[in-house]
Design a protein around this motif. Structure first.
Motif, PDB file in Angstrom:
ATOM      1  N   CYS A  12       0.791  -1.238   0.000  1.00 27.69           N
ATOM      2  CA  CYS A  12       0.000   0.000   0.000  1.00 27.69           C
ATOM      3  C   CYS A  12       0.821   1.284   0.000  1.00 27.69           C
ATOM      4  CB  CYS A  12      -1.005  -0.013   1.152  1.00 27.69           C
ATOM      5  SG  CYS A  12      -0.355   0.545   2.721  1.00 27.69           S
ATOM      6  N   LYS A  46       0.284  -7.775   5.959  1.00 26.05           N
ATOM      7  CA  LYS A  46       0.640  -8.040   4.560  1.00 26.05           C
ATOM      8  C   LYS A  46       2.144  -7.892   4.334  1.00 26.05           C
ATOM      9  CE  LYS A  46      -2.277  -4.987   2.961  1.00 26.05           C
ATOM     10  NZ  LYS A  46      -2.873  -4.652   4.263  1.00 26.05           N
ATOM     11  N   TRP A 170      -7.435  -1.341   8.171  1.00 27.33           N
ATOM     12  CA  TRP A 170      -7.206  -2.477   7.265  1.00 27.33           C
ATOM     13  C   TRP A 170      -6.373  -2.102   6.055  1.00 27.33           C
ATOM     14  CZ3 TRP A 170     -12.068  -6.089   6.517  1.00 27.33           C
ATOM     15  CH2 TRP A 170     -12.337  -6.726   7.743  1.00 27.33           C
ATOM     16  N   CYS A 171      -6.543  -0.873   5.572  1.00 27.11           N
ATOM     17  CA  CYS A 171      -5.948  -0.530   4.276  1.00 27.11           C
ATOM     18  C   CYS A 171      -4.637   0.244   4.386  1.00 27.11           C
ATOM     19  CB  CYS A 171      -6.947   0.250   3.436  1.00 27.11           C
ATOM     20  SG  CYS A 171      -8.411  -0.735   3.065  1.00 27.11           S
ATOM     21  N   THR A 198     -16.514  -0.053  10.589  1.00 22.54           N
ATOM     22  CA  THR A 198     -15.340  -0.875  10.283  1.00 22.54           C
ATOM     23  C   THR A 198     -14.482  -1.020  11.535  1.00 22.54           C
ATOM     24  OG1 THR A 198     -14.047   1.051   9.724  1.00 22.54           O
ATOM     25  CG2 THR A 198     -15.289   0.033   7.927  1.00 22.54           C
ATOM     26  N   TYR A 574     -10.411  -6.231   2.179  1.00 24.27           N
ATOM     27  CA  TYR A 574     -10.156  -6.996   3.398  1.00 24.27           C
ATOM     28  C   TYR A 574      -8.737  -6.718   3.889  1.00 24.27           C
ATOM     29  CZ  TYR A 574     -14.398  -9.871   2.916  1.00 24.27           C
ATOM     30  OH  TYR A 574     -15.693 -10.310   2.841  1.00 24.27           O
ATOM     31  N   HIS A 646     -11.737  -8.747  -3.960  1.00 26.39           N
ATOM     32  CA  HIS A 646     -10.531  -9.543  -4.226  1.00 26.39           C
ATOM     33  C   HIS A 646     -10.720 -10.817  -5.048  1.00 26.39           C
ATOM     34  CE1 HIS A 646      -8.795  -6.863  -1.304  1.00 26.39           C
ATOM     35  NE2 HIS A 646      -9.678  -7.228  -0.394  1.00 26.39           N
TER      36      HIS A 646
HETATM   37  N1  LIG Z   1      -5.611  -4.800   2.909  1.00 26.52           N
HETATM   38  C1  LIG Z   1      -5.570  -4.021   1.826  1.00 26.52           C
HETATM   39  N2  LIG Z   1      -5.068  -2.779   1.921  1.00 26.52           N
HETATM   40  C2  LIG Z   1      -5.062  -1.975   0.824  1.00 26.52           C
HETATM   41  C3  LIG Z   1      -5.531  -2.443  -0.445  1.00 26.52           C
HETATM   42  C4  LIG Z   1      -6.009  -3.789  -0.509  1.00 26.52           C
HETATM   43  O1  LIG Z   1      -6.396  -4.280  -1.583  1.00 26.52           O
HETATM   44  N3  LIG Z   1      -6.014  -4.524   0.643  1.00 26.52           N
HETATM   45  N4  LIG Z   1      -5.552  -1.619  -1.524  1.00 26.52           N
HETATM   46  C5  LIG Z   1      -4.885  -0.337  -1.464  1.00 26.52           C
HETATM   47  C6  LIG Z   1      -5.531   0.600  -2.384  1.00 26.52           C
HETATM   48  S1  LIG Z   1      -5.104   0.558  -4.034  1.00 26.52           S
HETATM   49  C7  LIG Z   1      -6.399   1.555  -1.954  1.00 26.52           C
HETATM   50  S2  LIG Z   1      -7.060   2.645  -3.079  1.00 26.52           S
HETATM   51  C8  LIG Z   1      -6.679   1.760  -0.537  1.00 26.52           C
HETATM   52  C9  LIG Z   1      -8.159   1.986  -0.236  1.00 26.52           C
HETATM   53  O2  LIG Z   1      -8.316   2.197   1.119  1.00 26.52           O
HETATM   54  P1  LIG Z   1      -9.734   2.599   1.725  1.00 26.52           P
HETATM   55  O3  LIG Z   1     -10.269   3.755   0.981  1.00 26.52           O
HETATM   56  O4  LIG Z   1      -9.576   2.762   3.177  1.00 26.52           O
HETATM   57  O5  LIG Z   1     -10.578   1.262   1.457  1.00 26.52           O
HETATM   58  P2  LIG Z   1     -12.015   0.830   0.915  1.00 26.52           P
HETATM   59  O6  LIG Z   1     -12.331  -0.428   1.606  1.00 26.52           O
HETATM   60  O7  LIG Z   1     -12.016   0.807  -0.555  1.00 26.52           O
HETATM   61  O8  LIG Z   1     -13.076   1.976   1.303  1.00 26.52           O
HETATM   62  C10 LIG Z   1     -13.002   2.768   2.428  1.00 26.52           C
HETATM   63  C11 LIG Z   1     -14.315   3.010   3.096  1.00 26.52           C
HETATM   64  O9  LIG Z   1     -15.148   3.923   2.386  1.00 26.52           O
HETATM   65  C12 LIG Z   1     -16.426   3.734   2.932  1.00 26.52           C
HETATM   66  N5  LIG Z   1     -17.484   4.451   2.186  1.00 26.52           N
HETATM   67  C13 LIG Z   1     -18.323   3.937   1.258  1.00 26.52           C
HETATM   68  N6  LIG Z   1     -19.190   4.885   0.826  1.00 26.52           N
HETATM   69  C14 LIG Z   1     -18.913   6.017   1.519  1.00 26.52           C
HETATM   70  C15 LIG Z   1     -19.472   7.349   1.523  1.00 26.52           C
HETATM   71  O10 LIG Z   1     -20.387   7.693   0.774  1.00 26.52           O
HETATM   72  N7  LIG Z   1     -18.917   8.255   2.386  1.00 26.52           N
HETATM   73  C16 LIG Z   1     -17.899   7.930   3.220  1.00 26.52           C
HETATM   74  N8  LIG Z   1     -17.428   8.886   4.035  1.00 26.52           N
HETATM   75  N9  LIG Z   1     -17.366   6.681   3.249  1.00 26.52           N
HETATM   76  C17 LIG Z   1     -17.853   5.738   2.389  1.00 26.52           C
HETATM   77  C18 LIG Z   1     -16.556   2.237   2.911  1.00 26.52           C
HETATM   78  O11 LIG Z   1     -17.592   1.807   3.772  1.00 26.52           O
HETATM   79  C19 LIG Z   1     -15.172   1.773   3.310  1.00 26.52           C
HETATM   80  O12 LIG Z   1     -15.097   1.358   4.651  1.00 26.52           O
HETATM   81  O13 LIG Z   1      -6.254   0.624   0.204  1.00 26.52           O
HETATM   82  C20 LIG Z   1      -4.911   0.250  -0.069  1.00 26.52           C
HETATM   83  N10 LIG Z   1      -4.580  -0.720   0.946  1.00 26.52           N
END
Ligand SMILES: Nc1nc2c(c(=O)[nH]1)N[C@H]1C(S)=C(S)[C@@H](COP(=O)(O)OP(=O)(O)OC[C@H]3O[C@@H](n4cnc5c(=O)[nH]c(N)nc54)[C@H](O)[C@@H]3O)O[C@H]1N2
Ligand SMILES: Nc1nc2c(c(=O)[nH]1)N[C@H]1C(S)=C(S)[C@@H](COP(=O)(O)OP(=O)(O)OC[C@H]3O[C@@H](n4cnc5c(=O)[nH]c(N)nc54)[C@H](O)[C@@H]3O)O[C@H]1N2
Ligand code: SF4
Ligand SMILES: [Mo]
Length: 865
Positions: A12, A46, A170-171, A198, A574, A646
């Motif tokens: 990430c 990870k 998580w991310c 979450t 996840y 995934h």
């Molecule tokens: N474990 C893990 N980590 C990763 C990745 C992975 O595949 N796995 N991928 C990486 C990548 S490329 C990315 S882009 C990032 C993404 O990281 P995040 O953006 O944190 O992950 P997501 O699970 O896509 O979505 C985040 C949250 O947005 C919320 N959400 C949905 N709709 C809305 C809304 O209208 N308003 C608000 N305020 N929230 C909303 C969802 O409920 C979700 O919990 O993670 C990175 N890290």
């Protein structure tokens, strides 16, 4: 640490430094790099388990033309010839590259240069379009340049951190740990704005479970509140006409609470806290970006920070956190179809400048097709040759069925990947074997503009080659030998650095002048560094008048639920899987956190549908449908469901989230609205369920309704379910000595295949009975000798079912944690760690432990009442 090679994590955008010590031809010990500012030695689950992913299982090792192995010469000649022919016959805009934030900056730079300067089209877009293009568009509108004005240090110095649409725990787990450290050290408050509860919400001071898609209303009302409190101003800002009138009308607490479906008291609590806390960081990601109003949602956040002066100061900034390891590097080289190069757009001056610098024969003069439009153009026959690098659009683009049609119909498709089989490469005419993490060399830029080296510590397997090399070879064969005469990544890095500095009179903040003449040795030894210093600290912005701009943003009207599609589908990630699982899927440890793709649904909705936890359920949208395992949780708002992104054809018959979202995009950024799709849900009956454990990792296709595969120690575990006679599954069993036990009353069948006394396979299927824990049986794959008693599914002294794996580092399950909390009266997360070790290594499971602790304590209290 002597032999350790310092590199950067494959996953990430946190961009953690890693010290990798090779221990054999394809093995490595992974530790966090203590000297790297992003993580100071820490790694999440990870990163910690990267060592389990460097084997050769599933790798593409040779160039392939169709299903035949080919020499590099032959494959590269073919690619160059087909591109050349297509361009000659149909013009430069008939070809395209679809690239990725998982390329290194050097790879990205040469791909961008080839397309925009030499082929003469801007049809190069990237999966970052799906990821943070709304943030890019928002930054450009507000600041005049795509600058992330925050750094991780700001998190240490903030008094309030607001996470909007970000499941940070998580991310971006190491950033989340940093936030927790700040809370412990200085009492930083944490507010999470996310429709789902979450694990990031665990222990937060406030969780606003707003209605999806209402972030603009919330942020505008926050600004209205700050205005009334007298802490907002337009000083030194360009303000559009009617901006303040708009903010001051209809953004009162009550109206906003109704729009966002939140208790007014909760909103007020947040607004008061925000207004009273100048040192605020608002960190946002996909919940904000992945919306058909993503750019407005970004600007609504930036407006608040600009108007309250919370930018350019320690501990105060809006912070767009990036997903992929090199999303930022891609933005810096200009690898989006909407940008040109080095933070320049397609203004005629810029085109001329970059053209001079590259000595380019045919510069692109206008933006190219953005990802979703690009694939639509393929469907319409307008793009005739496509080269995909380091991304899996058949899984990750919205309306993936149409994308698959595009891939199947395009006259010429090239896929560069590290894996032999992906859902996207299934239709490729040419597959090119790319060097993967640990084999490739170059630079990446993380979320806070820190540029670090990824270094190779493993030999190139088979005939795999780095992406920059592959692109350069094709460019040379297309006739541009001298423009692509690079011998090593350092050559490309220097050129990129020179371009950022070229005729840059300060109008562009991205300026890597100091690296323009860096030597090869210095490049090899390069320490992580952050470019851009502390942007906007002097109050000046890269706009013509030096002022930042407020942008008038309006809350869009939300459609009422449709009759046939009454639910709203939200999608995301996840903790222990990365995107289409091509790498994390190789790790037996990571597989155990979530073995199957779940559809999370509120118990009220489930009840109305007659759905119980663990049932199979079909999620459908107008675009397509797929099966998931239902998981009932109060963490979902009623009317909203969530599925993970995934699972692919390679591992499962269901869980195909990509088929479900629409192709609707944000008008400014072209980013798809992945987080909100009208959907329906229905229970699907399966007469029997079961599992199959096979030695080895060679995948098999199981003829049943539901089959999902994960890698386990020594083999593969399939969770299965279906209708009709399960006996047809037996054709998939390997040869060997067969032992069998049948229980007619429950419809249970247990079969084990032994070879040389060792376990080769076990198949358990039941119609009405229970299935045993898989753990003990998986362990038997390693036993030298097993007997028919293996069918009892537990040996002497076998432990009871440990439940879903929570702590992957120490392989500790839910049931074990609950038992420890109960038996030892544990009261906090550190106590759980002391008692059973959970959460004491990478720490990624600590939010989950806090959650389990809260629930168990509550249940124990109830039981005592
Ligand atoms: N474990 C893990 N980590 C990763 C990745 C992975 O595949 N796995 N991928 C990486 C990548 S490329 C990315 S882009 C990032 C993404 O990281 P995040 O953006 O944190 O992950 P997501 O699970 O896509 O979505 C985040 C949250 O947005 C919320 N959400 C949905 N709709 C809305 C809304 O209208 N308003 C608000 N305020 N929230 C909303 C969802 O409920 C979700 O919990 O993670 C990175 N890290
Ligand atoms: N519904 C829904 N869809 C989404 C999202 C969502 O939240 N919801 N999120 C979107 C986001 S933010 C993102 S970033 C995308 C991610 O989606 P993708 O980019 O499609 O996902 P990956 O699985 O990371 O694909 C990377 C591919 O590159 C290969 N690879 C790995 N390393 C290398 C290398 O060094 N060179 C080459 N040539 N190949 C390599 C991998 O094997 C894999 O096949 O998904 C998007 N799609
Ligand atoms: S937080 Fe985890 S996945 Fe992200 S860079 Fe760090 S170790 Fe890698
Ligand atoms: Mo992403």
């Amino acid at each position: 640490m002597d032999r350790a090679i310092r590199t950067t994590c494959a996953y990430c955008g946190v961009g953690c430094g890693i010290a990798a010590t090779p221990t054999g031809p394809r093995s490595v010990t992974i530790k966090g790099d203590e000297a790297h500012a992003a993580n100071a030695g820490r790694l999440c689950s990870k990163g910690t388990h990267l060592g389990e992913t460097v084997g050769l299982a599933g790798r593409l090792l040779y160039p392939m033309i169709g299903q035949k192995r080919a020499s590099w010469d032959k494959a590269l000649d073919l690619v160059a010839r087909r591109f050349r022919d297509t361009i000659d016959r149909h013009g430069p805009d008939s070809v395209a590259f679809y690239v990725s934030g998982q390329l290194l900056t050097e790879d990205y730079y040469v791909a961008n240069k080839l397309m925009k300067g030499f082929i003469g089209s801007a049809n190069i877009d990237t999966n970052s379009r799906l990821c943070m293009s709304s943030a890019v568009a928002g930054h450009n509108r507000a600041f005049g340049e795509d600058i992330v004005p925050a750094s991780y240090d700001d998190l240490d110095q903030a008094d309030l951190i607001v996470l909007v649409g970000s499941n940070t725990a998580w991310c971006h787990p190491i950033v989340y740990q940093r936030i927790q450290a700040a809370r412990a050290a200085r009492g930083t408050k944490l507010v999470v704005i996310d429709p789902r509860r979450t694990e990031t919400c665990e222990g937060a001071d406030l969780h606003l479970a707003l209605k999806p898609g209402t972030d603009v209303a919330l942020m505008n009302a926050l600004l209205a509140w700050c205005d009334r409190e007298g802490i907002a101003s337009s000083d030194h800002l360009t303000v559009p006409e009617g901006f303040w009138d708009h903010i001051r009308t209809g953004h009162d607490l009550w109206t906003t609470a109704r729009t966002c479906d939140l208790p007014p008291a909760q909103l007020e609590q947040f607004f008061r806290l925000f207004a009273a806390t100048p040192r605020t960081v608002t960190l946002f990601s996909q919940g904000v970006n992945q919306s058909i109003r993503g750019t407005d949602q970004v600007n609504a956040i930036l407006n608040v920070h600009l108007a309250t002066g919370r930018i350019g100061k320690p501990g105060a900034a809006p912070f767009s956190i990036t997903g992929q390891p090199n999303a930022m590097g891609g933005r810096e080289v200009g690898g989006l179809a909407s940008t040109l190069a080095a933070h320049m757009d397609f203004a005629p001056d810029n085109v001329a400048r970059v053209g001079r610098f590259w000595a380019a024969p045919t510069m692109a003069t206008k933006p190219g097709l953005k990802a979703v439009d690009l694939f639509r153009a393929i469907n319409e026959g307008r793009i005739k040759a496509l080269w995909i690098m380091a991304t899996n659009p058949a899984v990750s683009l919205p309306d993936a069925a149409r994308v698959r049609e595009a891939l199947a119909s395009i006259p010429f498709l090239i896929v560069s990947d590290i894996m032999a089989q992906t859902d996207s490469s299934a239709h490729a005419h040419v597959r090119l074997p790319a060097a993967g993490w640990g084999e490739k060399d170059g630079t990446v830029t993380n979320s806070d503009r820190t540029i670090s080296r990824q270094r190779a510590f493993l030999p190139l397997p088979g005939e795999a080659r780095p992406d920059w090399w592959i692109v350069t070879q094709v460019a040379r064969r297309m006739g541009w030998r001298s423009a692509f005469a690079y011998d090593r990544p350092a050559d490309i890095w220097r050129e990129h650095a020179r371009l950022t500095a070229y005729q840059n009179d300060g109008a562009r903040l991205l300026n890597l002048r100091a690296h323009a003449t860096i030597g090869n040795d210095a490049y090899d030894a390069m320490e992580p560094f952050r470019w851009g210093g502390a942007p906007f600290a002097d109050g000046r912005y890269p706009t013509p008048d030096g002022k930042a701009r407020l942008v008038l943003t309006k809350q869009m009207d939300l459609q009422p639920p449709l009759r046939d599609w009454p639910l709203t589908l939200n999608t995301g990630r996840y903790r222990d899987q990365w995107h289409s699982m091509t790498r994390t899927g190789l790790s037996p440890k990571l597989a155990r956190h979530r073995e199957e793709p779940l559809v999370e649904v509120h118990p009220d909705d489930a009840q109305a549908l007659g759905l119980a936890d663990g049932d199979l359920a079909r999620v459908a949208t107008p675009q397509g449908d797929s099966l998931f395992r239902a998981h009932l949780t109060e963490g979902q708002r009623p009317g909203e469901i969530f599925t993970p992104i995934h699972w692919t054809d390679q591992v499962s018959t269901g869980g195909r989230t990509g088929l479900l979202p629409r192709r609707l995009v944000d008008p400014h950024s072209g980013q798809p609205g992945f987080k909100s799709t009208p959907a329906s849900l229905a229970k699907v009956t399966a007469e029997w369920k079961g599992f199959l454990i096979l030695r080895g990792t060679e995948p098999v296709t199981l003829p049943c309704l539901w089959a999902t595969r994960v890698t386990v120690s020594g083999g593969t575990l399939y969770e299965i379910a279906g209708n009709g006679d399960p006996a047809r599954l037996e054709t998939c069993l390997p040869k060997g000595d067969r032992v069998e036990a049948i229980d007619q009353t429950r419809g249970t069948r247990r079969i084990a295949i032994l070879r040389d006394g060792r376990l080769a396979a076990v198949l358990f299927v039941t119609r009405t009975g229970l299935l045993p824990s898989r753990d003990w049986l998986i362990g038997q794959l390693e036993a030298e000798q097993v007997t028919a008693s293996v069918l009892a599914a537990r040996g002497p002294g076998a432990r009871p079912d440990k439940g879903a794996t929570i702590c992957v580092c120490f392989d500790i399950g839910l049931n074990q944690i609950v038992a420890a909390i109960r038996d030892q009266s544990l009261v906090d997360v550190p106590a759980i760690g002391q008692a059973i070790g959970a959460g004491t290594n990478c720490g990624s499971c600590r939010p989950a432990l806090a959650n389990i602790l809260a629930q168990t304590t509550q249940e124990t209290l109830h039981a005592a009442e």
